[in-house]
Write a protein that holds these residues in place. Structure first.
Motif, PDB file in Angstrom:
ATOM      1  N   GLY A  73       0.777  -1.233   0.000  1.00  0.00           N
ATOM      2  CA  GLY A  73       0.000   0.000   0.000  1.00  0.00           C
ATOM      3  C   GLY A  73       0.807   1.281   0.000  1.00  0.00           C
ATOM      4  N   THR A  74       2.108   1.192  -0.275  1.00  0.00           N
ATOM      5  CA  THR A  74       2.955   2.388  -0.327  1.00  0.00           C
ATOM      6  C   THR A  74       3.312   2.670  -1.778  1.00  0.00           C
ATOM      7  N   ASN A  75       2.817   3.772  -2.305  1.00  0.00           N
ATOM      8  CA  ASN A  75       3.021   4.111  -3.713  1.00  0.00           C
ATOM      9  C   ASN A  75       3.926   5.328  -3.849  1.00  0.00           C
ATOM     10  N   ARG A  76       4.711   5.329  -4.909  1.00  0.00           N
ATOM     11  CA  ARG A  76       5.642   6.444  -5.149  1.00  0.00           C
ATOM     12  C   ARG A  76       4.870   7.737  -5.396  1.00  0.00           C
ATOM     13  N   LYS A  77       5.338   8.832  -4.777  1.00  0.00           N
ATOM     14  CA  LYS A  77       4.748  10.135  -5.019  1.00  0.00           C
ATOM     15  C   LYS A  77       5.197  10.646  -6.388  1.00  0.00           C
ATOM     16  N   LYS A  78       4.240  11.084  -7.175  1.00  0.00           N
ATOM     17  CA  LYS A  78       4.546  11.562  -8.521  1.00  0.00           C
ATOM     18  C   LYS A  78       5.009  13.019  -8.496  1.00  0.00           C
ATOM     19  N   ALA A  79       5.691  13.415  -9.537  1.00  0.00           N
ATOM     20  CA  ALA A  79       6.114  14.811  -9.675  1.00  0.00           C
ATOM     21  C   ALA A  79       4.884  15.703  -9.826  1.00  0.00           C
ATOM     22  N   ALA A 160       4.304  24.618  -4.177  1.00  0.00           N
ATOM     23  CA  ALA A 160       5.618  24.305  -4.733  1.00  0.00           C
ATOM     24  C   ALA A 160       5.568  23.049  -5.590  1.00  0.00           C
ATOM     25  N   GLY A 161       6.245  23.076  -6.733  1.00  0.00           N
ATOM     26  CA  GLY A 161       6.377  21.879  -7.553  1.00  0.00           C
ATOM     27  C   GLY A 161       7.361  20.920  -6.914  1.00  0.00           C
ATOM     28  N   GLU A 162       7.133  19.640  -7.086  1.00  0.00           N
ATOM     29  CA  GLU A 162       7.993  18.618  -6.483  1.00  0.00           C
ATOM     30  C   GLU A 162       8.457  17.633  -7.550  1.00  0.00           C
ATOM     31  N   GLU A 163       9.666  17.109  -7.366  1.00  0.00           N
ATOM     32  CA  GLU A 163      10.170  16.051  -8.226  1.00  0.00           C
ATOM     33  C   GLU A 163       9.530  14.720  -7.831  1.00  0.00           C
ATOM     34  N   GLU A 164       9.601  13.748  -8.731  1.00  0.00           N
ATOM     35  CA  GLU A 164       9.120  12.417  -8.379  1.00  0.00           C
ATOM     36  C   GLU A 164       9.931  11.881  -7.201  1.00  0.00           C
ATOM     37  N   GLU A 165       9.259  11.165  -6.315  1.00  0.00           N
ATOM     38  CA  GLU A 165       9.908  10.654  -5.115  1.00  0.00           C
ATOM     39  C   GLU A 165      11.064   9.730  -5.476  1.00  0.00           C
ATOM     40  N   SER A 166      12.159   9.880  -4.752  1.00  0.00           N
ATOM     41  CA  SER A 166      13.335   9.059  -5.004  1.00  0.00           C
ATOM     42  C   SER A 166      13.146   7.645  -4.479  1.00  0.00           C
ATOM     43  N   ASP A 167      13.988   6.737  -4.956  1.00  0.00           N
ATOM     44  CA  ASP A 167      13.932   5.354  -4.468  1.00  0.00           C
ATOM     45  C   ASP A 167      14.160   5.287  -2.965  1.00  0.00           C
ATOM     46  N   ALA A 196       2.145  10.127   3.014  1.00  0.00           N
ATOM     47  CA  ALA A 196       1.786   9.630   1.685  1.00  0.00           C
ATOM     48  C   ALA A 196       1.272  10.734   0.766  1.00  0.00           C
ATOM     49  N   ILE A 197       1.025  11.927   1.319  1.00  0.00           N
ATOM     50  CA  ILE A 197       0.495  13.038   0.529  1.00  0.00           C
ATOM     51  C   ILE A 197       1.642  13.729  -0.214  1.00  0.00           C
ATOM     52  N   THR A 198       1.451  13.980  -1.485  1.00  0.00           N
ATOM     53  CA  THR A 198       2.469  14.660  -2.285  1.00  0.00           C
ATOM     54  C   THR A 198       2.757  16.036  -1.701  1.00  0.00           C
ATOM     55  N   GLY A 199       4.042  16.339  -1.543  1.00  0.00           N
ATOM     56  CA  GLY A 199       4.449  17.618  -0.982  1.00  0.00           C
ATOM     57  C   GLY A 199       4.907  17.528   0.452  1.00  0.00           C
ATOM     58  N   VAL A 200       4.761  16.352   1.074  1.00  0.00           N
ATOM     59  CA  VAL A 200       5.138  16.162   2.474  1.00  0.00           C
ATOM     60  C   VAL A 200       6.465  15.414   2.544  1.00  0.00           C
ATOM     61  N   GLY A 201       7.387  15.915   3.361  1.00  0.00           N
ATOM     62  CA  GLY A 201       8.684  15.280   3.510  1.00  0.00           C
ATOM     63  C   GLY A 201       8.862  14.559   4.832  1.00  0.00           C
ATOM     64  N   GLY A 202       7.959  14.754   5.787  1.00  0.00           N
ATOM     65  CA  GLY A 202       8.052  14.098   7.085  1.00  0.00           C
ATOM     66  C   GLY A 202       7.046  14.705   8.045  1.00  0.00           C
TER      67      GLY A 202
END
Length: 362
Positions: A73-79, A160-167, A196-202
């Motif tokens: 249930g953990t999906n990569r955050k898209k750009a 803010a725009g974000e890059e695709e989540e890193s490995d 899991a929300i795009t734009g969140v780092g922690g």
């Protein structure tokens, strides 16, 4: 295993099975017939050896890591695209309304007007994904003919725009999900949902912070900076809308009154004295020193989620400055005017404001 299945080893085994009375020398008929097959078999073994690497989360990369983490249930955050504020003026600098869908460009980037905020103010969404859309400021040029438009200016960041989540980030969130089971509004549950929300780092979760049933969640942006107000409001709406808080209208359990906040910034001023090599000036090293001090702040911000309180240490600053070419020694380092380390509160992050460099006599 790899040596046993190399091209040379496979070809040698194949030739050993050919009768001795047949010419097996290089470029003979039988050698030319077997060599391509041996090469293909060797490639097959190489790919087979990659299967264990790509099958497990600790070594998988790219698509294979995504497929592995998605099982849990953990999906990569898209750009995402940057959304900027645009100001538009007509004659005599009066606010000017433009058609939605109007396109503009600056620094080889293209933006489209997507929402009217107020008279002469619009949201401009970058047509290219990623962080590059966060950078430009100033006058923008229209790609459309808009009669009456005299001036267009792009100002602050709305989202803010974000890059695709890193490995590595995806792998870390996956381990967090697996090793810290989330259930029914516990701390891990809130961290997993918000991270899991795009734009969140922690995220840091403070339960019962304002009495029973109250929860405060403080998060840092995916770029490890203070998040913008729009993202804070969006997450508040998703977790526990301010209207009828605690009634389970978001993903928070019924009875939990959840407050979402972004991290705050603590300005850091560094002053230190340098002993420099002969012929080296403060001016020649100051840009490098500012860069490494800023990188140190960034490194600390990356640790924010997993540290109760960040500490800006004079020893770390001095050790990093000593690695700058031309610097012989560092002394009398002050952080915000103090010779001691600076401890940052749990909901704050350090931001470099100024570096003051003094020169000491060798």
């Amino acid at each position: 295993m790899e040596e046993e299945q190399s091209y040379e080893a496979i070809l040698e085994r194949m030739l050993d099975k050919v009768p001795a009375d047949i010419d097996k020398r290089e470029n003979s008929v039988i050698w030319n017939a077997l060599a391509p097959a041996a090469a293909e078999l060797a490639m097959s073994y190489i790919w087979m050896n990659q299967i264990p690497t790509l099958a497990f989360a600790d070594t998988a990369e790219g698509e294979y890591l995504e497929r592995r983490t998605a099982e849990f249930g953990t999906n990569r955050k898209k750009a995402t695209a940057a959304v900027r504020r645009g100001l538009f003026y007509g004659e005599n600098e009066t606010a000017f309304d433009i058609p939605i869908g109007s396109r503009f460009f600056i620094d080889d980037l293209h933006y489209m007007a997507t929402e009217r905020l107020s008279a002469g103010q619009y949201s401009l969404t970058c047509e290219e994904l990623g962080t590059k859309g966060n950078d430009p400021n100033g006058a923008i040029l229209s790609l459309n003919t808009i009669p009456g438009l005299e001036q267009a200016i792009m100002t602050d960041i709305i989202a803010a725009g974000e890059e695709e989540e890193s490995d590595e980030s995806l792998r870390s969130r996956h381990y967090q999900m697996v090793n810290e089971p989330a259930f029914g509004g516990n701390i891990s549950d809130y961290r997993h949902k918000i991270n899991a929300i795009t734009g969140v780092g922690g995220t840091k979760v403070f339960p019962v912070w304002n009495g029973g049933g109250s929860v405060k969640c403080v998060f840092i942006g995916a770029n490890f900076l203070k998040p913008d107000n729009a993202l804070v409001a969006s997450i508040q709406e998703e977790i526990d809308p301010e209207v009828n808080q605690g009634q389970g209208l978001g993903v928070a359990p019924i009875g939990h009154v959840v407050t979402i906040e972004g991290v705050e910034e603590t300005s850091i001023e560094i002053e230190t004295s340098l002993t420099l090599e002969n012929g080296v000036s403060i001016r020649s090293v100051e840009d490098n020193i500012k860069e490494i001090c800023d990188q140190y702040m960034h490194d600390l911000r990356q640790m924010w989620e997993n540290e109760s309180n960040l500490v800006v240490r004079t020893s770390q600053i001095e050790a990093r400055i000593l690695n700058v070419s031309g610097v012989l020694d560092v002394a009398d380092t002050l952080i915000n005017g103090q010779s001691a380390n600076i401890e940052i509160t749990a909901v704050n992050i350090p931001m470099l404001e100024e570096v003051i460099l003094n020169e000491s006599t060798p």
